[in-house]
Motif scaffolding. Structure first.
Motif, PDB file in Angstrom:
ATOM      1  N   ARG A 195       0.840  -1.209   0.000  1.00  0.00           N
ATOM      2  CA  ARG A 195       0.000   0.000   0.000  1.00  0.00           C
ATOM      3  C   ARG A 195       0.867   1.249   0.000  1.00  0.00           C
ATOM      4  N   THR A 196       1.959   1.227   0.765  1.00  0.00           N
ATOM      5  CA  THR A 196       2.881   2.369   0.774  1.00  0.00           C
ATOM      6  C   THR A 196       3.512   2.564  -0.599  1.00  0.00           C
ATOM      7  N   VAL A 197       3.870   1.467  -1.259  1.00  0.00           N
ATOM      8  CA  VAL A 197       4.444   1.562  -2.606  1.00  0.00           C
ATOM      9  C   VAL A 197       3.455   2.218  -3.558  1.00  0.00           C
ATOM     10  N   LEU A 198       2.186   1.821  -3.503  1.00  0.00           N
ATOM     11  CA  LEU A 198       1.181   2.398  -4.387  1.00  0.00           C
ATOM     12  C   LEU A 198       1.027   3.896  -4.135  1.00  0.00           C
ATOM     13  N   ARG A 199       1.059   4.290  -2.859  1.00  0.00           N
ATOM     14  CA  ARG A 199       0.975   5.724  -2.547  1.00  0.00           C
ATOM     15  C   ARG A 199       2.200   6.469  -3.066  1.00  0.00           C
ATOM     16  N   ASP A 200       3.390   5.844  -2.946  1.00  0.00           N
ATOM     17  CA  ASP A 200       4.606   6.494  -3.429  1.00  0.00           C
ATOM     18  C   ASP A 200       4.586   6.647  -4.948  1.00  0.00           C
TER      19      ASP A 200
END
Length: 344
Positions: free
Chosen positions: A53-58
């Motif tokens: 999820r953090t990767v998608l936000r980044d």
């Protein structure tokens, strides 16, 4: 100072730290895509040690900032950069440069809490190379494996784990020349706080140590036993220059000369010599018996250490002396044989 400032100042500092961490992660994400091509969100999350999820936000943040990241659907899909995109964000920060200085041993960087900084620095170094050299370097790197985590028998190497905040606080005190307050858990004793004057950091066989003085006396602390650390404002009482190699040798000599150390005479098969030497404190003498076995006089930290080390070598080693060590190994082997005696 107004009450609101007391409340908001730590919050602002925390936010700035969060933004700095995310900025470094965004740069690492871009460099990963540049050097490896298309990567899935799962692969990126694993490399960056964050959630998918953090990767998608980044990725969304990079796209909003104008970085040409695009997604490819399907079984072999993932994220990639448009061909030809290049970033100039390759400057090394202080932690990354420091990590490269100790990169002679990957685990040396880990022992000092610089493992993630080393990975980030190497990404930047590769990205800074010219196009032709970058592909050559990547191909050569794939054919070199240095200091793997396991040996040929799949035995995992034991590496001291030091929390990053603790390691960072110790490093700051050492480099700034400030006193250090640590909460240390010595073997067999409850953790206590102590104030020391740090001199330097040493890594030996994947274990990190802090060399310091306390009340003027030399002290050596194993980093994995430091539970908490706090850099103090007052300057450390220490010489301006230090020869760490000499200091380490002198402390090793004093350590071997005192304490509860024991000396043992051991016959060992040549193929297991390095295993014995690797766990012993020191080798005092060495010879070869007529049958080809090696005869070594070695020292151990204490009785428990000697018994443990010889037990690991099974029938490949035999303790000839002292008698109590032979008796201890005999009793242990008898107990094991009794436990596994065939059922009637």
């Amino acid at each position: 100072m107004p009450a609101w400032r007391l409340i908001t100042t730590p919050c602002v500092a925390y936010c700035l730290r969060v933004f700095a961490v995310r900025a470094d992660r965004l740069v690492s994400l871009v460099l990963l895509l540049r050097q490896r091509g298309r990567l899935s969100a799962t692969a990126l999350a694993r490399e960056l040690e964050v959630s998918t999820r953090t990767v998608l936000r980044d990725v969304e943040a990079l796209s909003a900032a104008g970085v040409p990241v695009y997604a490819e659907r399907g079984r072999h899909g993932g994220f990639a950069l448009l061909p030809g995109f290049r970033t100039e964000l390759t400057g090394l920060n202080h932690e990354e440069a420091l990590a490269l200085l100790v990169a002679g041993s990957r685990r040396g960087a880990q022992a000092f809490g610089l493992g993630s900084a080393l990975a980030s620095a190497m990404l930047k170094v590769v990205d800074a190379l010219p196009e032709s050299q970058r592909h050559t370097a990547a191909g050569v790197a794939e054919r070199l494996l240095i200091d793997p985590e396991t040996d040929l028998l799949s035995r995992r190497q034991v590496v001291d784990e030091v929390p990053d905040p603790v390691a960072a606080e110790i490093r700051r005190a050492v480099f700034a020349g400030h006193r250090l307050r640590i909460r240390y858990a010595a073997v067999g004793r409850p953790p206590t706080w102590r104030t020391v004057d740090p001199i330097g950091l040493v890594t030996v066989r994947d274990q990190g140590y802090l060399l310091a003085t306390r009340a003027g006396a030399d002290r050596t602390y194993r980093l994995s036993r430091v539970l908490a650390a706090e850099e103090l404002a007052e300057p450390a009482q220490r010489p301006d220059r230090v020869d760490l190699d000499r200091a380490w040798q002198e402390r090793g000599t004093r350590f071997r000369a005192g304490g509860d150390q024991v000396t043992a005479l051991v016959r060992v098969h040549p193929v297991r010599r390095e295993d014995l030497v690797g766990t012993a404190v020191a080798v005092l003498a060495e010879g070869v018996d007529p049958d080809g076995r090696l005869r070594l006089e070695v020292s151990f930290q204490d009785r428990r250490h000697a018994e443990w080390a010889l037990w690991q070598l099974s029938t490949n080693a035999e303790a000839l002396a002292p008698p109590w060590l032979r008796t201890a190994l005999h009793d242990r082997a008898t107990a094991v044989a009794t436990r596994y005696r065939p059922c009637p």
